[in-house]
Write a protein that holds these residues in place. Structure first.
Motif, short mmCIF file in Angstrom:
data_model
loop_
_atom_site.label_atom_id
_atom_site.label_comp_id
_atom_site.label_asym_id
_atom_site.label_seq_id
_atom_site.Cartn_x
_atom_site.Cartn_y
_atom_site.Cartn_z
N SER A 109 0.88 -1.45 0.26
CA SER A 109 0.17 -0.36 0.37
C SER A 109 1.08 1.20 0.05
O SER A 109 2.31 0.82 0.87
CB SER A 109 -0.98 0.17 0.79
N GLY A 110 -0.03 2.49 -0.38
CA GLY A 110 0.72 3.76 -0.52
C GLY A 110 0.11 4.55 -0.81
O GLY A 110 -0.81 5.14 -1.05
N THR A 111 0.44 5.66 -0.39
CA THR A 111 -0.49 7.43 -0.32
C THR A 111 0.44 7.82 -1.35
O THR A 111 1.42 8.61 -1.42
CB THR A 111 -0.54 7.84 1.51
N PHE A 112 -0.53 8.43 -2.43
CA PHE A 112 0.30 9.37 -3.39
C PHE A 112 -0.37 10.69 -3.20
O PHE A 112 -1.00 10.53 -4.46
CB PHE A 112 -0.05 8.34 -4.99
N PRO A 113 -0.41 11.83 -3.11
CA PRO A 113 -0.85 12.79 -2.93
C PRO A 113 -1.26 13.50 -4.42
O PRO A 113 -0.56 12.74 -5.42
CB PRO A 113 -0.53 13.81 -1.96
N LEU A 114 -2.08 13.81 -4.59
CA LEU A 114 -2.94 14.50 -6.60
C LEU A 114 -2.98 15.94 -6.50
O LEU A 114 -3.77 16.09 -5.78
CB LEU A 114 -3.53 13.68 -7.40
N LEU A 115 -2.15 16.81 -6.64
CA LEU A 115 -2.09 17.66 -6.74
C LEU A 115 -2.06 19.05 -8.15
O LEU A 115 -2.08 18.58 -8.83
CB LEU A 115 -0.75 18.91 -5.63
N ALA A 116 -2.89 19.75 -8.17
CA ALA A 116 -3.44 20.54 -9.24
C ALA A 116 -3.30 21.79 -8.76
O ALA A 116 -4.00 22.29 -7.92
CB ALA A 116 -4.90 20.56 -9.97
N GLY A 117 -3.29 23.39 -9.27
CA GLY A 117 -2.69 24.50 -8.79
C GLY A 117 -2.12 25.35 -10.02
O GLY A 117 -1.64 24.90 -10.71
N THR A 118 -1.54 26.41 -9.62
CA THR A 118 -0.29 27.51 -9.98
C THR A 118 0.29 27.34 -9.18
O THR A 118 0.77 27.28 -7.54
CB THR A 118 -1.41 28.21 -10.09
N VAL A 119 1.78 27.93 -9.80
CA VAL A 119 2.94 28.11 -9.37
C VAL A 119 3.01 29.26 -8.28
O VAL A 119 2.62 30.47 -8.78
CB VAL A 119 4.28 28.25 -10.59
#
Length: 406
Positions: A216-226
């Motif tokens: 198992s593992g946790t892998f966040p997905l991020l969407a945004g602006t720099v």
């Protein structure tokens, strides 16, 4: 599916003397009188060993050094066969017992246990085939430590995983997706939203699995602006659209940074819009023309149909998106994304829209696995556009490919 998966570590149970000690245990509790790793070079009676942790060590073979060979998976030396120094080759895995020098740079070997590279590769291939045959992976919906079960969503269907006292449970390290960096874990560490992969024997209807192994593992997905970039620390600060918070992400030499040209981004956005519209239409038709149960059945049939159409190579071509659902044609989408031009950290500027798949991180700052810029049209295409676009982390490293290399 990704990647090559050995059961446990390379030395599933690597013996030394009268004790059976796993390679993973040795890495966690290194001993002053033993080293384990890969053979880097052989020069006369000296072997250069690259240990699993630390710098290279010169291993000196003495006339009294006992050398034996065992097969992967052996738990003791009962079936070990004596071999000579000339039988050891570059790339083999060895466990050396003896006396280390004061500077820790050399090692006088009293015994060496060898696992041949060819044996490991054959074992890896068998494990890969077994994972393809008996493996499942998806997003954890629930983990019940008291009941001893984990429920995951596999292409829209729930599968209940039942571990036993013999089940090997591992978890990816916070800053790595390499399987050989995964640590021994417990059922209690698995939470809803985690990526879970398991292999074992499934029930006749496929709804349950008696697990031999769980990862198992946790892998966040991020969407945004720099917000900013910092070349000195190789970090990227972004404003995450979901949490409305500033998130710092590390960039390493293994991070994949790519930029989507406008025409490519527009094409992907249109594709995701069509997929979202098709799913909405199918759900509406099922609900209006049938009862609730019939509608659900039609949606399930549609999901299964999309799954079968994903590609000609079956499970090896299928990839799950960030929500755990199957995105139709994901293998084709992966090929499109792989053709996007590579960029560096310096190519990112304040205000650029990005989508990032990252590790969890030990102190809140995860490591970027894959980053795409130029994604404005995609983020505007659909509410879940970022998830639909990005491939699951298993396609970057899964239990079958990274593990093992010397």
């Amino acid at each position: 599916m990704l990647i090559a998966m050995c059961v446990g570590s390379l030395f599933i149970a690597m013996p030394f003397g009268d004790a059976a000690t796993s390679g993973a245990q040795m890495q966690q509790a290194p001993s002053a009188n033993r080293r384990i790793g890969g053979v880097k070079e052989i020069n006369g009676s000296t072997i250069t060993l690259t240990p699993d942790s630390g710098s290279d060590v010169a291993v000196t073979i003495q006339p009294t050094t006992r050398i034996v060979r065992i097969a992967p998976g052996e738990k003791n030396l009962k079936n070990a066969a004596p071999v000579e120094l000339q039988d050891i080759q570059i790339g083999d895995r060895i466990l050396v017992g003896g006396k280390v020098s004061d500077d820790n740079q050399s090692f006088a070997a009293s015994s060496i246990v060898v696992m041949k590279r060819s044996d490991l590769e054959a074992r890896r291939e068998r494990d890969l085939q077994d994972w393809q045959k008996r493996g499942v992976d998806g997003l954890a919906k629930a983990a019940d430590a008291a009941a001893g079960t984990v429920t995951i969503s596999v292409r829209g269907k729930d599968v209940v995983i039942h571990p036993s006292s013999q089940t090997v449970i591992r978890r990816y390290a916070p800053d790595s997706v390499k399987f050989d960096d995964a640590k021994s874990s417990t059922l209690q560490e698995i939470h809803a939203g985690d990526q879970v992969r398991a292999r074992g024997d499934r029930s006749a209807d496929g709804s349950e699995l008696a697990a031999a192994e769980i990862v198992s593992g946790t892998f966040p997905l991020l969407a945004g602006t720099v917000n900013s970039t910092d070349a000195s620390s190789s970090t990227l600060s972004i404003h995450d659209l979901s949490s409305k918070k500033t998130v710092v992400v590390k960039v390493t030499q293994d991070s994949q940074l790519r930029h989507l040209p406008p025409d490519m981004a527009q094409g992907i956005a249109m594709r995701l819009k069509r997929t979202a519209a098709g799913a909405s239409s199918t759900a509406s038709e099922g609900a209006s023309s049938s009862g609730p149960q019939d509608g659900q059945a039609k949606r399930t049939q549609t999901a299964d149909s999309n799954s079968r159409e994903a590609g000609p190579t079956g499970d090896t071509a299928r990839r799950r998106n960030g929500t755990g659902a199957h995105s139709g044609g994901a293998a084709d989408l992966q090929q499109i994304l792989n053709h996007a031009p590579s960029i560096g950290l310096a190519d990112l500027h304040k205000g650029d829209a990005v989508v990032i798949l990252s590790t969890e991180g030990k102190t809140g700052a995860g490591t970027a696995l894959t980053l795409f810029s130029g994604v404005e049209p995609i983020l505007q295409a659909a509410p879940n556009a970022a998830q639909a676009m990005m491939l699951a982390p298993w396609s970057l490293s899964a239990p079958a490919g990274d593990i093992g290399g010397p």
